[in-house]
Design an enzyme around this catalytic site. Sequence first.
Site, PDB file in Angstrom:
ATOM      1  N   TRP A  96     -20.579  10.054  -1.209  1.00  0.00           N
ATOM      2  CA  TRP A  96     -19.110  11.303  -2.207  1.00  0.00           C
ATOM      3  C   TRP A  96     -18.498  11.311  -2.271  1.00  0.00           C
ATOM      4  CZ3 TRP A  96     -23.574  15.901  -4.232  1.00  0.00           C
ATOM      5  CH2 TRP A  96     -24.771  15.486  -4.041  1.00  0.00           C
ATOM      6  N   HIS A 126     -14.621   5.884   8.206  1.00  0.00           N
ATOM      7  CA  HIS A 126     -14.832   5.754   7.158  1.00  0.00           C
ATOM      8  C   HIS A 126     -13.226   5.027   7.388  1.00  0.00           C
ATOM      9  CE1 HIS A 126     -14.086   5.107   2.419  1.00  0.00           C
ATOM     10  NE2 HIS A 126     -15.523   4.571   2.981  1.00  0.00           N
ATOM     11  N   GLU A 128     -17.332  -2.175   5.552  1.00  0.00           N
ATOM     12  CA  GLU A 128     -16.560  -1.948   4.242  1.00  0.00           C
ATOM     13  C   GLU A 128     -15.239  -2.500   4.041  1.00  0.00           C
ATOM     14  OE1 GLU A 128     -18.198   1.548   2.169  1.00  0.00           O
ATOM     15  OE2 GLU A 128     -16.683   2.336   3.639  1.00  0.00           O
ATOM     16  N   GLY A 149     -12.909   1.303  -3.849  1.00  0.00           N
ATOM     17  CA  GLY A 149     -12.816   1.657  -5.150  1.00  0.00           C
ATOM     18  C   GLY A 149     -11.218   1.004  -5.776  1.00  0.00           C
ATOM     19  N   SER A 202     -16.614  -1.140  -3.351  1.00  0.00           N
ATOM     20  CA  SER A 202     -17.126  -1.368  -5.129  1.00  0.00           C
ATOM     21  C   SER A 202     -18.537  -2.131  -5.578  1.00  0.00           C
ATOM     22  CB  SER A 202     -16.148  -2.463  -6.091  1.00  0.00           C
ATOM     23  OG  SER A 202     -14.703  -1.674  -5.481  1.00  0.00           O
ATOM     24  N   GLY A 240     -19.415   3.813  -3.511  1.00  0.00           N
ATOM     25  CA  GLY A 240     -18.672   5.327  -3.262  1.00  0.00           C
ATOM     26  C   GLY A 240     -18.963   5.620  -5.234  1.00  0.00           C
ATOM     27  N   GLY A 241     -17.825   4.715  -5.491  1.00  0.00           N
ATOM     28  CA  GLY A 241     -17.589   5.835  -7.285  1.00  0.00           C
ATOM     29  C   GLY A 241     -18.867   5.430  -7.268  1.00  0.00           C
TER      30      GLY A 241
HETATM   31  P1  13P Z   1     -16.439   2.470  -3.970  1.00  0.00           P
HETATM   32  O1  13P Z   1     -17.567   2.011  -4.325  1.00  0.00           O
HETATM   33  O2  13P Z   1     -16.003   3.228  -4.512  1.00  0.00           O
HETATM   34  O3  13P Z   1     -15.471   1.133  -3.179  1.00  0.00           O
HETATM   35  O4  13P Z   1     -16.188   3.160  -2.178  1.00  0.00           O
HETATM   36  C1  13P Z   1     -17.181   2.422  -1.080  1.00  0.00           C
HETATM   37  C2  13P Z   1     -17.310   3.110  -0.445  1.00  0.00           C
HETATM   38  O5  13P Z   1     -15.481   3.889   0.570  1.00  0.00           O
HETATM   39  C3  13P Z   1     -18.193   3.777   0.709  1.00  0.00           C
HETATM   40  O6  13P Z   1     -17.906   4.282   1.637  1.00  0.00           O
END
Ligand code: 13P
Length: 251
Positions: A10, A96, A168, A174, A214, A235-236
């Site tokens: 989150w 992260h 990642e 993002g 993403s 994430g999002g």
């Molecule tokens: P997004 O899915 O928003 O690109 O973020 C990925 C993330 O950093 C998960 O830890």
Amino acid sequence: MRKTMVAGNWKMNKNLQEGVALAQELTSALKGTTPRCEVVIGTPFIHLATVAQVIKDSPIRLSAENCSDKVSGAYTGEVSAEMVKSTGAEYCILGHSERRAYYHEDNELLKEKVLRALENGLKVIFCIGEVKEEREAGKQNEVVKSQLEGSLFNLSDEQFANITLAYEPVWAIGTGLTATPEQAQEMHAYIRSLLASKYGEQRANDTTILYGGSCNAKNAAELFANPDVDGGLIGGASLKAPDFLTIINAR
Ligand code: 13P
């Protein structure tokens, strides 16, 4: 067979009431079901204890997004791994890229955080990945290898059994720029080969490696179809229950 997983991160989103509402929505949708993968939600520290109560009769597991490298004491504003564990959380996300970039967390510090988490019975979702310039220079393998060596390869095989990796690529977080399924598979297979050299084939085959960056309701199935992509760190798209549930069902 290794575990598959869809985990939400989150980040710094949702106040306590909004977080509880999202956890309730996910709980209602998943209660009494057996998802094909492990489902984890990673929430800010202040949500953990309350959300733990909300999800307690559901298949959802709880994760923190960080913990201190210190055990306890005069470290104003820090939250220890022991405190995280006492909330009912089972996991801790560490390494992260946002922590590395904005809070200057390096391999050495992360190595300590990983040890504190494991000492307190937390499992770790450890993030690795290259930035755009490193990918453009063809250095992604080198970067990921040094992140693993610098923070995790001091662990015994027994300790490493509590690590889930999340690849990642920073340029995909993002940004809406997802790694192609081929890029993800190639890197995940490379990571698994590094694990095999260090810990042997068995540990390499048993380690869950998630993709993050993403990953959303539309592209998750295609990414997860790769043999070495064991799920996602989201994430999002983890902030909206319907999207997160679609991703869970894609695994
Ligand atoms: P997004 O899915 O928003 O690109 O973020 C990925 C993330 O950093 C998960 O830890």
